[in-house]
Scaffold this active site. Structure first.
Site, short mmCIF file in Angstrom:
data_model
loop_
_atom_site.label_atom_id
_atom_site.label_comp_id
_atom_site.label_asym_id
_atom_site.label_seq_id
_atom_site.Cartn_x
_atom_site.Cartn_y
_atom_site.Cartn_z
N LYS A 138 0.84 -1.20 0.00
CA LYS A 138 0.00 0.00 0.00
C LYS A 138 0.88 1.25 0.00
O LYS A 138 1.92 1.29 0.65
CB LYS A 138 -0.91 -0.02 1.23
CG LYS A 138 -1.97 1.07 1.26
CD LYS A 138 -2.91 0.88 2.45
CE LYS A 138 -3.97 1.97 2.54
NZ LYS A 138 -4.88 1.78 3.69
N SER B 153 -9.86 1.70 2.99
CA SER B 153 -8.99 2.50 2.13
C SER B 153 -7.97 1.68 1.36
O SER B 153 -7.35 2.17 0.42
CB SER B 153 -8.26 3.54 2.97
OG SER B 153 -7.38 2.91 3.91
N SER C 90 -10.04 -0.82 7.10
CA SER C 90 -9.49 -0.59 5.77
C SER C 90 -8.77 -1.77 5.14
O SER C 90 -8.38 -1.70 3.98
CB SER C 90 -8.56 0.63 5.78
OG SER C 90 -9.30 1.81 5.94
#
Length: 485
Positions: A79, A154, A178
């Site tokens: 990420k 997210s 997330s």
């Protein structure tokens, strides 16, 4: 054979048996990224040359019959708020566009030590604030099961990369859901570990008392493999626990006889899609048939968790994001009159709407007139929620619930409805507020879209999660589903 569809443990076996080369695996994934990512939008940066170089080094070791490490030759996506030395780290924000990390996060170091192949940096909601990955400043990530739907957020790019066969494993971060919510939407396995189980060092902070790095994989064994590789004490992060990391692979047994599972009524109320409910209830029946003792339970303070979470996380974000000022690095406004104007315009132009919304909320609740009324009260509620979970875990080994009240919603459907967007995390936020671990794994399909089952346990009981999740997974075939994209 399509190498991109295989699990990490399947690829490990093939590498050990010299049935495939690490370079061959890496090139298969890079080809896949080049073929599909213009539609899926999982990656913000691809490190092609470095990935192939690392793969060749591993192949040399294999030829010399050197012992393979936990992640040798396995493609991993990271990420874009987790630092990887020499790669961009933008947090999917205009304010960090062009920023290159000068160091590795602790989890990145661990992956490199275990010889994982880092393919690149993954798309996300800006500064990890969002539930759909629609808040990325650079591109939209789409659900591989239906390109008209969001992947969740997210860590949407992390889920898309695994579900879309653009990485075998991935790392996301979970502040309020997330990792788990996008795992649910995309039909993969995602873990939010106990707060302090995995280091946050080198991860750009959103809510420091809530943030946790979480692994994603195609099945429970893959998730356990990556967790074992990255968990443990880090002296650079004083919140990490000085506790031995068990070999989570040993938890992957089918024996759950006598395990006590609680079903909290608050997670099955209004707002839960009837078909999602049905899938989760069927999963509970499977666990019960396999020997678990299932009983109802109650977490009465859950209704306050979402409010407490948004007050606490926004307050922490307001403080953490103050460092992005347009002076030292990142975006700087070109039109300014003085130093104060640089700060004002750089932040106004550099941050997206959702980030600005949360910074303003956080600044408001920390202000002199409202600190006691909001922030201090939210901290008290958080303590009560933790106590609620501890009370339940005296009676039960685990709690089972839906991961999200719905399957993946359509792109744009909730973009302008802030409360509706926030409510998609209603079943994940309480776990984050309490700091306990939880795992999401696929438990069904509704209209061609995956449904996620959430299993929650007490502090540092990830082994219980892996045991129950593996038992369920081996009784069904949902983990074998691959998005036909």
């Amino acid at each position: 054979m399509d190498l991109t569809k295989l699990t990490a443990h399947e690829l490990k076996d093939m590498l050990s048996n010299k049935e495939v080369k690490a370079e061959e695996i890496t090139k298969a994934f890079l080809d896949r990224i080049n073929l599909v990512d213009n539609k899926l939008g999982a990656y913000l940066y691809v490190s092609e040359e470095e990935a192939i170089k690392k793969a060749k080094e591993i192949d040399v070791k294999i030829e010399k019959n050197e012992e393979l490490k936990a992640l040798s030759g396995i493609p991993v996506g990271i990420k874009d708020n987790i630092n990887v030395k020499g790669m961009q780290n933008t947090c999917a924000s205009k304010i960090l566009e062009g920023y290159t990390s000068p160091y590795d996060a602790h989890v990145t170091e661990k992956i490199k030590q275990e010889e994982g192949i880092i393919l690149g940096k993954l798309n996300m909601d800006e500064f990890a604030m969002g539930s759909s990955t629609e808040n990325s400043a650079f591109k939209l990530a789409k659900n591989p099961w239906d390109l008209e739907r969001v992947p969740g957020g997210s860590s949407g790019g992390s889920a898309v990369a695994v579900a879309g066969s653009e990485a075998t494993l991935s790392l996301g971060t979970d502040t309020g859901g997330s990792v788990r919510q996008p795992a649910s939407f995309c039909g993969v396995v995602g873990l939010k570990p106990t707060y302090g189980r995995i280091s946050r060092s080198g991860v750009v902070a959103f809510g420091s008392t809530l943030d946790q790095v979480g692994p994603m994989g195609k099945d429970v064994e893959d998730c356990a493999l990556l967790t074992s590789a990255i968990a443990g004490l880090d002296k650079k992060d004083f919140t990490t626990a000085d506790k031995e990391v068990p070999d989570y692979k040993k938890s992957l047994t089918k024996d759950i006889k006598g395990k006590r599972i609680g079903i909290p009524k608050e997670f099955f109320g209004d707002g839960l899609d009837k078909n999602v409910r049905k899938s989760v209830e069927e999963a509970i029946k499977v666990l019960e048939a396999n020997g678990a003792e299932v009983k109802p339970c109650s977490l009465p303070l859950m209704d306050y968790a979402l409010s407490a979470y948004y007050i606490i996380s926004s307050a922490e974000a307001s403080s953490n994001l103050a460092r992005f000022d347009g002076i030292r690095y990142g975006y700087r406004s070109k039109n300014f009159k003085d130093a104060k104007d640089i700060y004002l315009k750089s932040r106004s132009e550099g941050f997206g709407d959702e980030v600005k919304r949360r910074i303003m909320l956080g600044t408001y609740v920390l202000s002199a007139g409202y600190y006691d009324a909001y922030y201090k009260k939210a901290l008290k509620v958080r303590k009560l929620i933790k106590d609620d979970f501890q009370r339940v875990f005296k009676e039960f080994d685990a709690i089972v619930s839906p991961t999200s009240p719905t399957t993946a919603f359509k792109v744009g459907e909730k973009k302008d409805d802030v409360m509706s967007m926030y409510l998609s995390d209603i079943y994940t936020v309480p776990i984050s507020v309490a700091g306990v671990p939880a795992i999401s794994l696929p438990c069904g399909m509704v209209d061609g879209l995956p449904v996620g089952l959430q299993i929650i346990s007490d502090y540092f009981k990830e082994d219980v999660l892996f045991n129950l999740a593996y038992n369920y997974e081996q009784s069904v075939d949902f983990h074998k589903m691959r998005a036909d994209f």
